[in-house]
Design an enzyme around this catalytic site. Structure first.
Site, PDB file in Angstrom:
ATOM      1  N   ARG A   1       0.831  -1.211   0.000  1.00  0.00           N
ATOM      2  CA  ARG A   1       0.000   0.000   0.000  1.00  0.00           C
ATOM      3  C   ARG A   1       0.871   1.269   0.000  1.00  0.00           C
ATOM      4  O   ARG A   1       1.839   1.346  -0.745  1.00  0.00           O
ATOM      5  CB  ARG A   1      -0.987  -0.076   1.188  1.00  0.00           C
ATOM      6  CG  ARG A   1      -2.036  -1.185   0.939  1.00  0.00           C
ATOM      7  CD  ARG A   1      -2.821  -1.550   2.178  1.00  0.00           C
ATOM      8  NE  ARG A   1      -3.551  -0.475   2.798  1.00  0.00           N
ATOM      9  CZ  ARG A   1      -4.792  -0.100   2.513  1.00  0.00           C
ATOM     10  NH1 ARG A   1      -5.476  -0.739   1.577  1.00  0.00           N
ATOM     11  NH2 ARG A   1      -5.386   0.888   3.158  1.00  0.00           N
TER      12      ARG A   1
ATOM     13  N   ASP B   1      -2.739  12.069   9.038  1.00  0.00           N
ATOM     14  CA  ASP B   1      -4.071  11.869   8.448  1.00  0.00           C
ATOM     15  C   ASP B   1      -4.828  13.173   8.627  1.00  0.00           C
ATOM     16  O   ASP B   1      -4.660  13.835   9.656  1.00  0.00           O
ATOM     17  CB  ASP B   1      -4.792  10.736   9.218  1.00  0.00           C
ATOM     18  CG  ASP B   1      -6.037  10.239   8.511  1.00  0.00           C
ATOM     19  OD1 ASP B   1      -6.867  11.072   8.095  1.00  0.00           O
ATOM     20  OD2 ASP B   1      -6.179   9.008   8.377  1.00  0.00           O
TER      21      ASP B   1
ATOM     22  N   TYR C   1      -8.117   6.356  17.072  1.00  0.00           N
ATOM     23  CA  TYR C   1      -7.225   6.628  15.927  1.00  0.00           C
ATOM     24  C   TYR C   1      -7.051   8.136  15.747  1.00  0.00           C
ATOM     25  O   TYR C   1      -5.924   8.623  15.576  1.00  0.00           O
ATOM     26  CB  TYR C   1      -7.825   5.995  14.664  1.00  0.00           C
ATOM     27  CG  TYR C   1      -7.077   6.336  13.383  1.00  0.00           C
ATOM     28  CD1 TYR C   1      -5.896   5.668  13.034  1.00  0.00           C
ATOM     29  CD2 TYR C   1      -7.563   7.325  12.514  1.00  0.00           C
ATOM     30  CE1 TYR C   1      -5.228   5.985  11.858  1.00  0.00           C
ATOM     31  CE2 TYR C   1      -6.892   7.642  11.340  1.00  0.00           C
ATOM     32  CZ  TYR C   1      -5.722   6.970  11.018  1.00  0.00           C
ATOM     33  OH  TYR C   1      -5.049   7.284   9.850  1.00  0.00           O
TER      34      TYR C   1
HETATM   35  N1  LIG Z   1      -5.053   4.569   3.176  1.00  0.00           N
HETATM   36  C1  LIG Z   1      -5.455   5.832   3.224  1.00  0.00           C
HETATM   37  O1  LIG Z   1      -6.278   6.275   2.402  1.00  0.00           O
HETATM   38  C2  LIG Z   1      -4.927   6.745   4.297  1.00  0.00           C
HETATM   39  C3  LIG Z   1      -5.648   7.916   4.580  1.00  0.00           C
HETATM   40  C4  LIG Z   1      -5.154   8.782   5.557  1.00  0.00           C
HETATM   41  C5  LIG Z   1      -3.985   8.468   6.238  1.00  0.00           C
HETATM   42  N2  LIG Z   1      -3.310   7.311   5.956  1.00  0.00           N
HETATM   43  C6  LIG Z   1      -2.072   7.032   6.689  1.00  0.00           C
HETATM   44  O2  LIG Z   1      -1.087   6.647   5.736  1.00  0.00           O
HETATM   45  C7  LIG Z   1      -0.248   5.611   6.295  1.00  0.00           C
HETATM   46  C8  LIG Z   1      -0.276   4.393   5.365  1.00  0.00           C
HETATM   47  O3  LIG Z   1      -1.631   4.040   5.121  1.00  0.00           O
HETATM   48  P1  LIG Z   1      -2.008   2.579   4.585  1.00  0.00           P
HETATM   49  O4  LIG Z   1      -3.489   2.558   4.416  1.00  0.00           O
HETATM   50  O5  LIG Z   1      -1.115   2.207   3.477  1.00  0.00           O
HETATM   51  O6  LIG Z   1      -1.593   1.752   5.896  1.00  0.00           O
HETATM   52  P2  LIG Z   1      -2.047   0.257   6.308  1.00  0.00           P
HETATM   53  O7  LIG Z   1      -2.064  -0.588   5.112  1.00  0.00           O
HETATM   54  O8  LIG Z   1      -3.309   0.343   7.118  1.00  0.00           O
HETATM   55  O9  LIG Z   1      -0.854  -0.117   7.314  1.00  0.00           O
HETATM   56  C9  LIG Z   1       0.504  -0.031   6.914  1.00  0.00           C
HETATM   57  C10 LIG Z   1       1.307  -1.083   7.596  1.00  0.00           C
HETATM   58  O10 LIG Z   1       1.371  -0.833   9.005  1.00  0.00           O
HETATM   59  C11 LIG Z   1       1.913  -2.002   9.555  1.00  0.00           C
HETATM   60  N3  LIG Z   1       1.548  -2.223  10.957  1.00  0.00           N
HETATM   61  C12 LIG Z   1       0.320  -2.224  11.522  1.00  0.00           C
HETATM   62  N4  LIG Z   1       0.409  -2.580  12.830  1.00  0.00           N
HETATM   63  C13 LIG Z   1       1.729  -2.825  13.069  1.00  0.00           C
HETATM   64  C14 LIG Z   1       2.464  -3.250  14.196  1.00  0.00           C
HETATM   65  N5  LIG Z   1       1.895  -3.534  15.364  1.00  0.00           N
HETATM   66  N6  LIG Z   1       3.811  -3.394  14.075  1.00  0.00           N
HETATM   67  C15 LIG Z   1       4.409  -3.139  12.894  1.00  0.00           C
HETATM   68  N7  LIG Z   1       3.783  -2.745  11.796  1.00  0.00           N
HETATM   69  C16 LIG Z   1       2.449  -2.593  11.875  1.00  0.00           C
HETATM   70  C17 LIG Z   1       1.411  -3.174   8.720  1.00  0.00           C
HETATM   71  O11 LIG Z   1       2.551  -3.951   8.351  1.00  0.00           O
HETATM   72  P3  LIG Z   1       2.440  -5.550   8.030  1.00  0.00           P
HETATM   73  O12 LIG Z   1       1.455  -5.653   6.898  1.00  0.00           O
HETATM   74  O13 LIG Z   1       3.818  -5.943   7.662  1.00  0.00           O
HETATM   75  O14 LIG Z   1       1.954  -6.212   9.294  1.00  0.00           O
HETATM   76  C18 LIG Z   1       0.746  -2.486   7.519  1.00  0.00           C
HETATM   77  O15 LIG Z   1       1.048  -3.087   6.262  1.00  0.00           O
HETATM   78  C19 LIG Z   1      -0.795   5.336   7.688  1.00  0.00           C
HETATM   79  O16 LIG Z   1      -0.041   6.030   8.648  1.00  0.00           O
HETATM   80  C20 LIG Z   1      -2.218   5.864   7.641  1.00  0.00           C
HETATM   81  O17 LIG Z   1      -2.683   6.284   8.903  1.00  0.00           O
HETATM   82  C21 LIG Z   1      -3.770   6.445   5.004  1.00  0.00           C
END
Ligand SMILES: NC(=O)c1ccc[n+]([C@@H]2O[C@H](COP(=O)([O-])OP(=O)(O)OC[C@H]3O[C@@H](n4cnc5c(N)ncnc54)[C@H](OP(=O)(O)O)[C@@H]3O)[C@@H](O)[C@H]2O)c1
Length: 247
Positions: free
Chosen positions: A16, A142, A155
């Site tokens: 992602r 975020d 969160y």
């Molecule tokens: N997606 C969006 O539209 C969006 C919107 C606003 C903000 N964000 C921010 O952007 C960033 C990336 O978003 P995303 O949606 O790509 O993230 P995500 O897929 O929800 O999470 C990213 C990675 O975090 C790791 N993670 C979770 N718990 C963990 C733990 N206990 N120890 C170590 N690693 C852990 C996981 O790694 P593993 O898979 O290896 O376990 C996961 O692949 C985040 O900070 C999120 O808050 C995203």
């Protein structure tokens, strides 16, 4: 950033948004430490792909970021790989609803540890190395660190505190280390989403640019903060299609 080949640690970089940040910084010539927790094979495949493109340019390290005693080791292993660390990108995060009447201590600790405590203690452990290299920290925040998302109190509190962490560390670590954040709007729907099409459309309708953003647009902002923003610290860049302008 230094004239040596920069080494960047990106947490949660197997897939992602984290993986796209890793790809973009790798293309920019950085050596990449791909941190992962559960996504071992995806992380190892990504590292293999990077090393095929450019030998000795990527390395994977596993750590559960809720185990705070593991964080120092993660930094030590990262520095140990190529003898330096130039940037830390705190991207890993847990994200799920926590309706107030049902919040558990376990959820509180998990969301606070991944979104707030890990970025803080990783930055603390990396401080001396980043100081030596005039390095950077970029936190992935975020827009909901500023405006609440319904049913996501824990969160949102964690991301709000992470925004203050960005500003506070920027003061503490200046002038040698710059600390900034990127605050995405809606980029990729959550993995554990029970969100139906109607809810997704309602979200899109509230975005002035009327569409989801892309992970590449988040990666561009990270790249800018690392390489082209030498007079910026303590800033949070919103990459949200204008969502934060709306009610
Ligand atoms: N997606 C969006 O539209 C969006 C919107 C606003 C903000 N964000 C921010 O952007 C960033 C990336 O978003 P995303 O949606 O790509 O993230 P995500 O897929 O929800 O999470 C990213 C990675 O975090 C790791 N993670 C979770 N718990 C963990 C733990 N206990 N120890 C170590 N690693 C852990 C996981 O790694 P593993 O898979 O290896 O376990 C996961 O692949 C985040 O900070 C999120 O808050 C995203």
């Amino acid at each position: 950033m230094s004239k040596e080949i920069p080494v960047v640690l990106i947490t949660g970089a197997a897939k992602r948004i984290g993986a796209v940040i890793a790809q973009s910084l790798h293309m920019r010539g950085c050596r990449i430490i791909v941190h992962y927790y559960h996504s071992e094979s995806t992380a190892k495949n990504l590292v293999a792909e990077f090393n095929q493109q450019r030998p000795d340019s990527a390395h994977a390290i596993c750590a559960d970021l809720t185990q705070l005693e593991r964080l120092r080791l993660l930094i030590e292993e990262s520095v140990g790989r190529w003898g330096r660390l130039d940037a830390l990108v705190n991207n890993a995060s847990s994200f799920y609803p926590t309706p107030v009447s049902k919040i558990t201590e376990e959820q509180w600790l998990d969301l606070m540890h991944t979104n707030l405590a890990a970025p803080l203690f990783l930055a603390q452990c990396a401080q001396s190395e980043l100081h030596k290299n005039h390095g950077c920290v970029v936190n992935i925040s975020d827009i909901h660190g500023e405006r609440p998302l319904k049913n996501h109190t824990v969160y949102c509190c964690a991301k709000a505190a992470q925004n203050m962490l960005t500003k506070s560390l920027a003061r503490e670590f200046a002038p040698q280390i710059r600390v900034n954040a990127v605050a995405p709007g809606a980029i990729i729907w959550p993995n554990n989403s029970s969100m139906d099409d109607k809810t997704q459309q309602q979200i899109l309708d509230r975005i002035p640019l009327n569409r989801l953003g892309t992970p590449q647009q988040i990666a561009k902002a990270v790249e800018f903060l690392l390489f082209d923003a030498s007079y910026m610290t303590g800033q949070i860049i919103y990459v949200d299609g204008g969502r934060s302008l709306q009610d």
